[in-house]
Design a protein around this motif. Structure first.
Motif, mmCIF file in Angstrom:
data_model
loop_
_atom_site.group_PDB
_atom_site.id
_atom_site.type_symbol
_atom_site.label_atom_id
_atom_site.label_comp_id
_atom_site.label_asym_id
_atom_site.label_seq_id
_atom_site.Cartn_x
_atom_site.Cartn_y
_atom_site.Cartn_z
ATOM 1 N N THR A 133 -6.145 1.296 7.118
ATOM 2 C CA THR A 133 -5.275 1.671 8.234
ATOM 3 C C THR A 133 -3.984 2.293 7.716
ATOM 4 O O THR A 133 -3.520 3.320 8.227
ATOM 5 N N VAL A 134 -3.398 1.679 6.700
ATOM 6 C CA VAL A 134 -2.134 2.181 6.158
ATOM 7 C C VAL A 134 -2.332 3.529 5.475
ATOM 8 O O VAL A 134 -1.550 4.463 5.673
ATOM 9 N N THR A 135 -3.377 3.644 4.668
ATOM 10 C CA THR A 135 -3.596 4.918 3.977
ATOM 11 C C THR A 135 -3.935 6.028 4.958
ATOM 12 O O THR A 135 -3.547 7.183 4.752
ATOM 13 N N ALA A 136 -4.630 5.706 6.028
ATOM 14 C CA ALA A 136 -4.937 6.724 7.041
ATOM 15 C C ALA A 136 -3.657 7.227 7.689
ATOM 16 O O ALA A 136 -3.513 8.430 7.971
ATOM 17 N N ARG A 137 -2.713 6.318 7.935
ATOM 18 C CA ARG A 137 -1.435 6.727 8.513
ATOM 19 C C ARG A 137 -0.692 7.680 7.575
ATOM 20 O O ARG A 137 0.033 8.582 8.029
ATOM 21 N N VAL A 142 0.830 -1.209 0.000
ATOM 22 C CA VAL A 142 0.000 0.000 0.000
ATOM 23 C C VAL A 142 0.863 1.257 0.000
ATOM 24 O O VAL A 142 0.595 2.214 -0.736
ATOM 25 N N VAL A 143 1.928 1.255 0.804
ATOM 26 C CA VAL A 143 2.769 2.447 0.936
ATOM 27 C C VAL A 143 3.369 2.848 -0.411
ATOM 28 O O VAL A 143 3.309 4.024 -0.809
ATOM 29 N N ARG A 144 3.937 1.900 -1.128
ATOM 30 C CA ARG A 144 4.541 2.253 -2.411
ATOM 31 C C ARG A 144 3.497 2.779 -3.384
ATOM 32 O O ARG A 144 3.766 3.708 -4.156
ATOM 33 N N ARG A 145 2.321 2.202 -3.337
ATOM 34 C CA ARG A 145 1.257 2.661 -4.238
ATOM 35 C C ARG A 145 0.980 4.155 -4.023
ATOM 36 O O ARG A 145 0.796 4.915 -4.978
#
Length: 340
Positions: A243-247, A183-186
């Motif tokens: 959760t990851v995108t919210a961070r 998700v982070v790299r995206r």
């Protein structure tokens, strides 16, 4: 001062255990192959490093010769690995072997690395059936779990105070692979969409800091046992992505795919054909309390990944082989363009 030796202490789990113990006044020594891989965070905290080839019995003996209150073996992948440690357990107050939920099989004998995946109708207890112990290539889908079972049995058959900890989808700072990178790299690549084939899939996550908290508990209560270790919640794929995108302070448009979509599209590192959840009753009964749920423990991993990517190509941050099917943007765009 209590003393701890961690074999494989520079990886995601060993790192978290070392930090937790040293911050509570333990003297901690970690052993790993490459000194360059020793996290600065551990050195700054006072953790000592010993160069160790885990398959070298002489080096293992030298590291364990002085004894310790606690031994944590993060590198026992085979029966042979466990056998190298057994002669030295008499000088250890409490030993922990890190294992995996990959050892469990369902009623049909399927495990998490099987082609079609297992079906567990309820949270998996420690007495659930496991794979047959085998001495085959532990790096293969069939060999990983079967070799872990062989290593577990070798440790437990010693009759000494050994706790086997079975974890699932481990996450934390220093993880290789860090599944959150999907998700982070995206987001870093300025994508505005994420394709999800199984948004409701549940594949229990285990924060390294939660595993470390359990290790501290068993260190104070030596005994022979098997314990599951996972986060107190079991988030779905969609919950993890959010959760990851919210961070990251970013929202991705979620496109849910049918099973008929092109193979590979919409896959994530947390997919499961049916829910895979570990029962945590035994650990709780021992006095274990988790550090936090997935959302609260995954945040530092996301921050670490962003920091690792700063000033670098995103393709160089995490193992490309693990994520080879995660970032096929051209195929995704073709699919999206063809939708009505």
């Amino acid at each position: 001062m209590s003393t701890a030796i961690i074999l494989g202490g520079t990886g995601v789990i060993g790192r978290a255990i070392a930090l937790r113990l040293v911050r509570r006044g333990w003297e901690v020594e970690v052993g790993a192959r490459d000194p360059a891989g020793m996290p600065t965070e551990l050195l700054d905290a006072g953790v000592s490093f010993t160069s160790l080839e885990r398959h070298d019995g002489t080096q293992v003996a030298a590291m364990l010769s002085t004894g310790a209150d606690l031994l944590v073996d993060c590198l026992a992948f085979t029966r042979a690995d466990a056998r190298l440690v057994l002669p030295h357990l008499a000088g250890i107050g409490s030993a922990v072997m890190l294992s995996s939920k990959a050892v469990y099989v369902d009623a049909e004998g399927r495990h998490v690395n099987s082609t079609d995946g297992p079906h567990f109708p309820a949270p998996i207890r420690e007495d659930n059936p496991v794979m047959t112990p085998l001495d085959i290539d532990y790096r293969s889908p069939e060999g990983y779990g079967s070799n872990k079972v062989a290593a577990e049995q070798t440790y437990l058959d010693s009759g000494l105070p050994v706790t086997v900890i079975r974890a699932s989808k481990v996450h934390g700072v220093g993880a290789l692979p860090a599944r959150e990178w999907h998700v982070v790299r995206r987001v870093l690549d300025a994508r505005d969409v994420v394709l999800l084939r199984r948004p409701d899939a549940v594949n229990h996550t285990s924060a390294a800091v939660n595993i470390a908290a359990l290790v501290e508990v068993v260190a104070g209560r030596p005994g022979q046992r098997i314990l599951n270790s996972a986060d107190p919640d079991a988030p779905s794929v969609l919950e993890i992505v959010r959760t990851v995108t919210a961070r990251l302070g970013h929202a991705l448009r979620e496109e849910l795919l049918p099973d008929t979509a092109e193979e590979g599209l919409g896959r994530t590192p947390w997919d499961a054909a049916s829910p895979v959840v570990l029962d945590l009753t035994a650990a709780a009964a021992l006095g274990y309390r988790p550090v936090g749920d997935y959302a609260s423990t995954a945040g530092p991993t996301v921050d670490w990944l962003v920091a690792e990517a700063y000033g670098r190509s995103t393709t160089a941050v995490q193992p490309t082989d693990f994520f080879e099917n995660s970032f096929g943007y051209a195929a995704e765009d073709r699919f999206l363009a063809a939708r009505p």
